[in-house]
Design a protein around this motif. Structure first.
Motif, PDB file in Angstrom:
ATOM      1  N   ILE A 337       0.833  -1.334   0.343  1.00  0.00           N
ATOM      2  CA  ILE A 337      -0.020  -0.035   0.172  1.00  0.00           C
ATOM      3  C   ILE A 337       1.097   1.146   0.071  1.00  0.00           C
ATOM      4  CG2 ILE A 337      -2.120   1.588   1.198  1.00  0.00           C
ATOM      5  CD1 ILE A 337      -2.614  -1.398   0.226  1.00  0.00           C
ATOM      6  N   ALA A 338       0.662   2.355  -1.124  1.00  0.00           N
ATOM      7  CA  ALA A 338       1.596   3.247  -1.228  1.00  0.00           C
ATOM      8  C   ALA A 338       1.066   5.275  -1.006  1.00  0.00           C
ATOM      9  CB  ALA A 338       2.584   3.045  -2.725  1.00  0.00           C
ATOM     10  N   CYS A 339       1.609   5.536  -0.652  1.00  0.00           N
ATOM     11  CA  CYS A 339       0.831   6.981   0.038  1.00  0.00           C
ATOM     12  C   CYS A 339       2.236   7.874   0.093  1.00  0.00           C
ATOM     13  CB  CYS A 339      -0.554   6.477   0.954  1.00  0.00           C
ATOM     14  SG  CYS A 339       0.287   6.071   2.411  1.00  0.00           S
ATOM     15  N   THR A 340       1.452   9.103   0.698  1.00  0.00           N
ATOM     16  CA  THR A 340       1.871   9.806   1.035  1.00  0.00           C
ATOM     17  C   THR A 340       2.352  10.056   2.861  1.00  0.00           C
ATOM     18  OG1 THR A 340       0.718  11.895   1.328  1.00  0.00           O
ATOM     19  CG2 THR A 340       2.239  11.877  -0.309  1.00  0.00           C
ATOM     20  N   LEU A 341       2.730  10.978   3.195  1.00  0.00           N
ATOM     21  CA  LEU A 341       2.766   9.948   4.822  1.00  0.00           C
ATOM     22  C   LEU A 341       1.448  10.984   5.236  1.00  0.00           C
ATOM     23  CD1 LEU A 341       6.488  11.436   6.033  1.00  0.00           C
ATOM     24  CD2 LEU A 341       5.330   9.206   6.201  1.00  0.00           C
ATOM     25  N   SER A 342       0.374  11.931   5.112  1.00  0.00           N
ATOM     26  CA  SER A 342      -0.299  12.707   5.274  1.00  0.00           C
ATOM     27  C   SER A 342      -1.538  10.796   4.225  1.00  0.00           C
ATOM     28  CB  SER A 342      -0.337  14.162   5.114  1.00  0.00           C
ATOM     29  OG  SER A 342      -0.291  13.457   3.439  1.00  0.00           O
ATOM     30  N   ALA A 369       5.311  14.908  10.940  1.00  0.00           N
ATOM     31  CA  ALA A 369       4.422  13.631   9.568  1.00  0.00           C
ATOM     32  C   ALA A 369       4.748  12.522   9.275  1.00  0.00           C
ATOM     33  CB  ALA A 369       5.225  14.601   8.141  1.00  0.00           C
ATOM     34  N   CYS A 370       6.277  11.854  10.140  1.00  0.00           N
ATOM     35  CA  CYS A 370       6.423  10.617   9.765  1.00  0.00           C
ATOM     36  C   CYS A 370       5.122   9.557  11.530  1.00  0.00           C
ATOM     37  CB  CYS A 370       7.955  10.399  10.773  1.00  0.00           C
ATOM     38  SG  CYS A 370       8.899  10.633   8.960  1.00  0.00           S
ATOM     39  N   TRP A 371       5.392  10.518  11.454  1.00  0.00           N
ATOM     40  CA  TRP A 371       4.262  10.189  13.424  1.00  0.00           C
ATOM     41  C   TRP A 371       2.717   9.440  12.645  1.00  0.00           C
ATOM     42  CZ3 TRP A 371       5.927   7.116  17.141  1.00  0.00           C
ATOM     43  CH2 TRP A 371       7.218   7.780  17.599  1.00  0.00           C
ATOM     44  N   ILE A 372       2.531  10.119  11.688  1.00  0.00           N
ATOM     45  CA  ILE A 372       0.910   9.955  10.988  1.00  0.00           C
ATOM     46  C   ILE A 372       0.935   8.424  10.467  1.00  0.00           C
ATOM     47  CG2 ILE A 372      -0.458  10.334   8.755  1.00  0.00           C
ATOM     48  CD1 ILE A 372       0.130  13.466   9.564  1.00  0.00           C
ATOM     49  N   ALA A 373       2.305   8.054  10.049  1.00  0.00           N
ATOM     50  CA  ALA A 373       1.883   6.783   9.262  1.00  0.00           C
ATOM     51  C   ALA A 373       2.506   5.755  10.557  1.00  0.00           C
ATOM     52  CB  ALA A 373       3.388   6.916   7.674  1.00  0.00           C
ATOM     53  N   ILE A 374       3.675   6.105  11.299  1.00  0.00           N
ATOM     54  CA  ILE A 374       3.864   5.389  12.213  1.00  0.00           C
ATOM     55  C   ILE A 374       3.250   4.712  13.136  1.00  0.00           C
ATOM     56  CG2 ILE A 374       5.714   5.175  14.272  1.00  0.00           C
ATOM     57  CD1 ILE A 374       7.372   7.132  12.694  1.00  0.00           C
TER      58      ILE A 374
END
Length: 621
Positions: A337-342, A369-374
């Motif tokens: 699954i690929a997307c921007t961090l947001s 921004a990294c924590w959105i995905a983490i």
């Protein structure tokens, strides 16, 4: 400082940046004329309003096209909020419509925009002189604030463990097994893939220019998928997501791209969520049900409202079941699954969680921004190079306070055992690479044998510095938003390029497709260089082979020949944001075989970096 205090500090710095950016945007919106907005790339005017329809995700969209300034660069891309305006010629002002819309995708001079409601379309169609401009992006800040709060408030979950590893004293742990062999990779790439596979919590792939970071990352994803059913791959920008997605697809990995790509082509569109949704066998039935629901809403006021309401509710339930079935089918087929961090906060990912998250170009992403995905993963793999472009931060106070220090930098400093450095580069002539290696990478980079002595002309010097101090090439301040221009230096830049291309010969340039990049740190210089190039008949046959852009515009790219116009020339030795040496590292390392630097040595060499660079280049003659 405790881990929670560290995250709290990030939150406060982000608030400072948010307030500054919002205030700056409002000032620009109020005071800046339309022409200036168009040149800045935040506005299209005039517009042509095209057809409207409901897309596969049941969103009302409208197509628009710009009819002037067709060659101007712009910053419109998927997910950016926009607002429409109507120009009043008599009063000379703009009347903004009372709704915000969202960019669905952009292709050349055409854009598809998602409208928030049906009456917005009517307002749009009634405008006499429509225009569109970027709106302040509140959403990305809301997502970052929410993620930082979640990290601070988590007490016993996986987020707590990751927070303590990244900001506290908890060690990063590894699995224990015999390293795997990858004969098609070099030693440092092989070690990096094994580091990823062994990591329980975090690993970092540090990839300097030309070292095959993407190749290594794709191999790491591929091998991880032998152990896990699905992974999440993110990056800060849509362009970076497109690039890694394309390479994963080339490796034969099924990718589902959340959000529309910037690199709009058939290959890219074919693996987007929206396109796959529309291509699903159940979609025609869903489309038919949605159309019926819309028709029933239109006739509801004509009597039998209760029976119509009941029918609408029944059809809506069927539509939701079909949507869920299609959604589950698409996620069931995808391995990546690929997307921007947001984009990791997209509603289609609401129920999804992943064992592993890969963040590409992590050195360009704010920690928040990294924590959105983490939040959606159990372990994190970061890839990038903190010696290249940093995150974009507007507020000096926020930057000085540490907002520009990325999560990748923090972990690399506190947990160096998690870092794998890729040390063989496959792009540049060794003379071009050597200075960058010594200054930024402690001399650890080596050139692969096949590129070490690569060149275009026999007995050519791979890197030269054209000193402009004796030709009265002085910088001029244009305006705050565009910075500085040095017209004499721009003209000399094209003279140098013309002389070099003449030595190579037209036939060879066109047959071998020798490509050229002209880089300047200043947007005003880029504009002036493009204007000169358009009006110069010598370069007409090479139009497709020459690109002119800022340093940021060349990130991730490479060319056979690179020319850099440094612009700054003054009596005080002021060099502005040329002090950010990471940008210069990016600019210099775009060149494969020839690098020509143009700059006023008397101004620039007062800085130790440029003094050392000037001495290095002079020693090559």
């Amino acid at each position: 400082m405790s881990s929670i205090s560290a995250i709290q500090q990030q939150y406060e710095l982000l608030e400072t940046e948010y307030n500054y950016e919002k205030e700056l945007f409002m000032q620009q919106t109020d005071r800046m004329g339309i022409d200036k907005k168009v040149r800045k790339g935040i506005c299209w005017y005039p517009l042509s309003i095209g057809k409207s329809y409901y897309n596969s995700l049941n969103q009302l969209v409208v197509e628009i096209s710009r009819t002037d300034h067709l060659d101007e660069e712009h910053h419109f891309e998927f997910g950016r909020p926009v607002m429409f305006f109507d120009v009043d010629i008599e009063e000379g002002g703009c009347r903004y419509l009372n709704f915000n819309a969202t960019v669905n995708y952009v292709e050349d001079n055409r854009m598809v925009v998602i409208l928030p409601r049906t009456d917005a379309l009517l307002l749009l169609q009634n405008m006499e002189r429509p225009g569109i401009q970027l709106s302040f992006d509140e959403n990305i800040f809301k997502l970052m604030f929410a993620s930082l709060k979640a990290v601070m408030n988590d007490r016993n979950g996986r987020l707590t463990e990751l927070r303590e590893i990244f900001h506290g004293t908890l060690p990063a742990t590894e699995l224990s097994f015999t390293p795997l062999r990858f004969p098609w990779l070099n030693t440092s790439q092989e070690q990096a893939v094994n580091k990823v596979l062994h990591a329980k919590d975090v690993a970092i792939v540090h990839g300097p220019p030309g070292t095959g970071k993407t190749t290594t990352l794709v191999e790491a994803v591929y091998e991880t998928l032998h152990r896990e059913n699905q992974v999440l791959v993110c990056a800060q920008s849509n362009m970076a997501v497109d690039w890694i997605s394309e390479k994963l697809v080339d490796r034969g990995i099924p990718v589902l791209r959340i959000g529309n790509p910037v690199r709009v082509n058939d290959k890219m569109l074919s693996f987007t969520y929206e396109h796959r949704f529309e291509a699903h066998p159940d979609y025609p039935l869903l489309y038919s049900i949605r159309s019926t629901i819309r028709q029933l809403y239109e006739t509801r006021g004509k009597g039998h409202s209760q029976s119509i309401k009941k029918k609408i509710n029944s059809l809506r339930d069927r539509a939701e079941d079909l949507e869920m079935r299609i959604h589950d089918s698409l996620f069931g087929e995808a391995r990546v699954i690929a997307c921007t961090l947001s984009g990791a906060a997209n509603k289609v990912l609401f129920r999804q969680h992943f064992a592993t998250l890969f963040i590409d170009e992590a050195a360009q992403a704010l920690e928040a921004a990294c924590w959105i995905a983490i939040r959606k993963a159990n372990r994190v793999i970061l890839a990038g190079d903190h010696c290249q472009l940093p995150p974009v931060i507007t507020c000096y106070e926020a930057q000085k306070g540490g907002l520009s220090t990325t999560l990748m930098q923090r972990i690399a400093k506190s947990k160096p055992e998690c870092v794998s450095l890729l040390n063989i580069q496959y792009r540049m002539n060794n003379a071009i690479m050597r200075f960058s290696s010594e200054w930024f990478y402690h001399g650890n980079l080596q050139s692969a044998p096949e590129v070490k002595y690569r060149g275009i002309l026999d007995y050519d010097t791979p890197i030269v510095w054209v000193n402009t101090e004796d030709m009265e090439a002085k910088e001029e301040f244009v305006e705050r938003s565009f910075g500085r221009v040095n017209k004499n230096e721009a003209e000399l830049t094209l003279q140098q390029l013309e002389a070099y291309l003449s030595k190579i010969g037209k036939r060879r340039i066109l047959e071998e497709r020798i490509d050229i990049g002209i880089i300047s740190p200043y947007q005003a210089q880029v504009h002036y260089l493009r204007q000169l190039l358009r009006n110069h008949p010598f370069f007409a046959p090479y139009k497709e082979l020459i690109s002119i852009n800022t340093v940021d515009g060349f990130q991730g790219q490479e060319r056979d020949v690179i020319l850099i116009s440094l612009v700054r020339a003054n009596d005080n030795g002021d060099i502005g944001f040329l002090n950010d040496l990471r940008r210069m590292n990016v600019a210099m390392t775009r060149a494969r075989m020839k690098l020509i630097i143009l700059g006023d040595a008397s101004t620039l060499t007062r800085h130790p970096f440029y003094k050392k660079l000037y001495e290095y280049v002079s020693s090559l003659y």
